[in-house]
Design a protein around this motif. Structure first.
Motif, PDB file in Angstrom:
ATOM      1  N   LYS A 139       1.031  -1.062  -0.041  1.00 41.78           N
ATOM      2  CA  LYS A 139      -0.028  -0.168   0.048  1.00 41.78           C
ATOM      3  C   LYS A 139       0.872   1.206  -0.002  1.00 41.78           C
ATOM      4  O   LYS A 139       1.945   1.334   0.746  1.00 41.78           O
ATOM      5  N   CYS A 140       0.533   2.401  -0.740  1.00 38.77           N
ATOM      6  CA  CYS A 140       0.996   3.633  -0.730  1.00 38.77           C
ATOM      7  C   CYS A 140       0.861   4.184   0.709  1.00 38.77           C
ATOM      8  O   CYS A 140      -0.233   4.170   1.251  1.00 38.77           O
ATOM      9  N   THR A 141       1.960   4.820   1.151  1.00 39.89           N
ATOM     10  CA  THR A 141       1.773   5.490   2.498  1.00 39.89           C
ATOM     11  C   THR A 141       0.990   6.792   2.380  1.00 39.89           C
ATOM     12  O   THR A 141       0.845   7.335   3.317  1.00 39.89           O
ATOM     13  N   HIS A 142       0.509   7.421   1.208  1.00 38.71           N
ATOM     14  CA  HIS A 142      -0.320   8.399   1.048  1.00 38.71           C
ATOM     15  C   HIS A 142      -1.684   8.457   1.579  1.00 38.71           C
ATOM     16  O   HIS A 142      -2.252   8.932   2.379  1.00 38.71           O
ATOM     17  N   ALA A 143      -2.298   7.347   0.647  1.00 37.78           N
ATOM     18  CA  ALA A 143      -3.781   7.230   0.727  1.00 37.78           C
ATOM     19  C   ALA A 143      -4.121   5.725   0.645  1.00 37.78           C
ATOM     20  O   ALA A 143      -5.301   5.344   0.795  1.00 37.78           O
TER      21      ALA A 143
ATOM     22  N   ILE B  60       7.938   2.635   2.389  1.00 34.95           N
ATOM     23  CA  ILE B  60       7.252   1.334   2.591  1.00 34.95           C
ATOM     24  C   ILE B  60       8.013   0.421   3.160  1.00 34.95           C
ATOM     25  O   ILE B  60       9.354   0.356   2.800  1.00 34.95           O
ATOM     26  N   PRO B  61       7.682  -0.768   3.510  1.00 37.19           N
ATOM     27  CA  PRO B  61       8.581  -1.763   4.233  1.00 37.19           C
ATOM     28  C   PRO B  61       9.021  -2.830   2.968  1.00 37.19           C
ATOM     29  O   PRO B  61       8.310  -2.793   2.013  1.00 37.19           O
ATOM     30  N   VAL B  62      10.153  -3.173   3.150  1.00 33.94           N
ATOM     31  CA  VAL B  62      10.814  -4.223   2.301  1.00 33.94           C
ATOM     32  C   VAL B  62      11.011  -5.719   3.053  1.00 33.94           C
ATOM     33  O   VAL B  62      11.506  -5.479   4.322  1.00 33.94           O
ATOM     34  N   PHE B  63      10.993  -6.617   2.450  1.00 36.36           N
ATOM     35  CA  PHE B  63      10.993  -7.882   3.488  1.00 36.36           C
ATOM     36  C   PHE B  63      11.830  -8.880   2.614  1.00 36.36           C
ATOM     37  O   PHE B  63      12.135  -8.980   1.284  1.00 36.36           O
ATOM     38  N   PRO B  64      12.852  -9.549   3.367  1.00 37.12           N
ATOM     39  CA  PRO B  64      13.734 -10.441   2.823  1.00 37.12           C
ATOM     40  C   PRO B  64      13.147 -11.485   1.806  1.00 37.12           C
ATOM     41  O   PRO B  64      12.271 -12.060   2.126  1.00 37.12           O
ATOM     42  N   VAL B  65      13.910 -11.772   0.802  1.00 39.66           N
ATOM     43  CA  VAL B  65      13.333 -12.881  -0.170  1.00 39.66           C
ATOM     44  C   VAL B  65      14.590 -13.862  -0.424  1.00 39.66           C
ATOM     45  O   VAL B  65      15.576 -13.624  -0.427  1.00 39.66           O
ATOM     46  N   ARG B  66      14.039 -14.989  -0.366  1.00 43.01           N
ATOM     47  CA  ARG B  66      15.280 -16.083  -0.830  1.00 43.01           C
ATOM     48  C   ARG B  66      14.594 -17.335  -1.892  1.00 43.01           C
ATOM     49  O   ARG B  66      13.213 -17.328  -1.743  1.00 43.01           O
TER      50      ARG B  66
END
Length: 610
Positions: free
Chosen positions: A105-109, A148-154
């Motif tokens: 999700k966008c952090t604005h709206a 926005i958050p980023v998550f580890p990928v493998r």
């Protein structure tokens, strides 16, 4: 098969979750990665795909476990896939041989980013044009305040696994880490103006590492707030518009001087004088006072007690509470006037007076202007176009009649609202050989937003700067998002003490008319042709809308749409990447396929099957 995979990985997780550290490497894991460590929760996924992008972090997610989101071969290069994770969703993007996972999700709206546009490591929201980096999660273009958050990928045995944090996904926003003020740093950076540019500048200074004193001087007794809401949702309260809480500024030691007005800025002496005669000596300063409403003082009667303008939250409240069951005359048929008309028309009788032949004509062109006039008329708004006010006739201290230059008179007027443009608020600046003030009272700056006077910068509606997209032609952009990004850019250059970051961002704005949004990207100062596409003329049809391309020298310099997302975001990304959209190709594609979508998407997503 998916259930078997989930069951199997769940067993592996339960057995080996202790092997995983709290913070796995962030992002961009190569798809040929070969790891044998296990993880914590695993779910298979259903995917909904739309071209888009981004993997952006400002922090690393707390390790709660891995989710299997699919096989490597399930993902197309450059396509964003939205995947459920518990009660939330995450976005997965395959970028070459790498995968990224980001908040959805966008952090604005809080719009779903999967509906936007992706290109070269960033996603642009379809609603208002905010952009997020896929490498850092940082917000790269506004509106909005947070990343926005980023998550580890493998990748393991051909499975794509993401270490997702459902709580962080639910929050969807990551505020950048900011430094504390140092008692040993006695520098004073002053920000004059508490609007979007000023607010963005203050927190950017702390995020960049500035440990000196930061002061925001705001003429209004209000925290920095989301001013566009005032004309789009006039019933809102000021508190609902705040960009940050008072606690945020206190925690980050950003001093707020509210209700104070700068009466003089002396660039040579580097001093600021306030309306209480206090004098501040600054090391660096940002002028971000925006623009004041044009009040038409050349028209007799302009100062009537029932004549309003809309700039502040107090103005919006005053208008909203004074129009019930009244005859309201709006002077001005561009964005502010038309937004106010759409907000109040169900409470009162509205008549709009405009100088143009149709509303919005100067910016959007005659065809769109006519469509929007018909749309407003279907909602009960009346228009008097190609008209100029000559006099506001008063009874006692209130305007009751308006005389036009053609001699016509409008009687029984209860309320007048002026939406006739703005004037840069720069009257407090003492003349200086190092500062150039334009004929429109704007401040002329370079591409780094530097004024030419030592330690002095300018951003937002009052700054006229060389716009790289138009070959460095000088422009002044009166858009909320542009003000925010210019505040952030100016702050980075202030902190560095010189030119580091140039303003090259593509303008993006929107207007809301009776719940429908017109979006616009680019800046067409002049154009020879408007190419219309996907037009539905029936204002009663749910598919009412259009796309308009503004063409100069066979290049699209701007695009506008209603009810045709995400086309404006897609073209904005092409502009950002300096990929030209040509009038000839647009025309040919529309002729062959009925619309230009195939052409636009082939430019933006060359690796996808269109």
């Amino acid at each position: 098969m998916g259930g078997v995979v989930s069951f199997f990985w769940g067993r592996v997780v339960n057995a080996y979750q202790w092997m995983y550290p709290q913070n796995l490497p962030q992002l961009m894991v190569q798809s040929n990665a070969n790891t044998t460590n296990a993880i914590t929760t695993v779910t298979t996924t259903t995917t909904t795909t739309t071209p888009t992008t981004t993997t952006t972090p400002a922090t690393t997610a707390v390790a709660l476990g891995l989710t299997v989101v699919g096989r490597v071969e399930d993902f197309e290069d450059g396509k964003m896939v939205e995947v459920p994770v518990g009660s939330e969703k995450i976005l997965i993007i395959k970028e070459g041989d790498s995968f990224s996972a980001i908040g959805s999700k966008c952090t604005h709206a809080r719009q779903s980013l999967v509906r936007g546009a992706y290109s070269k490591g960033r996603v642009r929201c379809s609603l208002h044009g905010a952009c997020f980096s896929t490498k850092t999660g940082d917000i790269e273009d506004h509106p909005g305040c947070d990343s926005i958050p980023v998550f580890p990928v493998r990748v393991e045995n051909g499975n794509v696994l993401v270490q997702a944090d459902e709580e962080l996904l639910r929050k969807s926003a990551v505020t950048k880490k900011m430094v504390k003020r140092s008692p040993d740093d006695d520098r004073l950076f002053v920000i004059i103006g508490g609007g979007p540019a000023g607010g963005a500048a203050a927190e950017t200074l702390r995020a960049e590492g500035f440990t000196g004193r930061i002061m925001i001087i705001n003429k209004e007794k209000a925290l920095p707030y989301d001013r566009p809401k005032l004309s789009k949702t006039m019933s809102t309260t000021l508190e609902k518009c705040y960009l940050r809480t008072a606690q945020f500024y206190e925690t980050n030691e950003i001093q707020l001087l509210l209700g104070a007005e700068v009466t003089q800025l002396d660039a040579e002496a580097k001093t600021i004088i306030l309306n209480n005669d206090a004098v501040l000596k600054y090391d660096s300063a940002l002028i971000a006072t925006g623009a004041d409403c044009q009040r038409l003082p050349f028209i007799p009667g302009y100062d009537g007690a029932n004549v309003h303008v809309l700039r502040t939250a107090a103005d919006a409240h005053r208008i909203w509470t004074s129009v019930d069951s009244k005859n309201v005359l709006i002077v001005g048929s561009s964005f502010i006037g038309m937004e106010v008309a759409s907000c109040i028309s169900d409470k009162c009788k509205v008549t709009v007076i405009g100088m143009e032949k149709v509303p919005f004509e100067r910016v959007l062109g005659p065809e769109i202007g006519l469509l929007m006039q018909k749309f407003h008329e279907s909602k009960g708004v009346s228009f008097i176009m190609d008209a100029v006010c000559a006099e506001f006739k008063k009874t006692d201290d209130k305007v009751t009649s308006v005389v036009l230059k053609n001699g016509a008179q409008i009687d029984n007027v209860d309320v007048v609202i002026i939406g006739a443009g703005v004037i840069p608020a720069t009257g407090f600046i003492k003349p200086s050989p190092n500062i150039t003030i334009g004929r429109d009272k704007s401040i002329i700056v370079d591409k780094y937003l530097y004024t030419g006077a030592e330690g002095l910068w300018a951003a937002g509606d009052l700054a006229r700067f060389p716009f790289s997209f138009l070959g460095d032609e000088q422009v002044r952009i009166e858009h909320y998002g542009m003000a925010q990004i210019q505040g952030a850019i100016a702050a980075k250059n202030m902190f560095a003490g010189g030119p580091v970051v140039a303003c090259t961002n593509i303008p993006f704005f929107w207007t809301v008319q009776f719940g429908k949004s017109i979006r616009y990207a680019g800046h067409a100062l002049k154009y020879e042709q408007i190419i219309m596409d996907k037009v539905e003329h029936d204002v009663q049809n749910p598919k009412f809308g259009f796309v308009a391309y503004y063409v100069h020298n066979n290049r699209v310099d701007a695009v506008c749409s209603l009810n045709r997302d995400p086309i404006v975001s897609e073209v904005a990304e092409l502009m950002h990447n300096q990929i030209p959209v040509t009038g000839d190709q647009l025309t040919a594609c529309i002729k062959q396929y009925g619309d230009a979508d195939r052409y636009i998407k082939s430019l933006l997503y060359p690796n996808l099957k269109i």
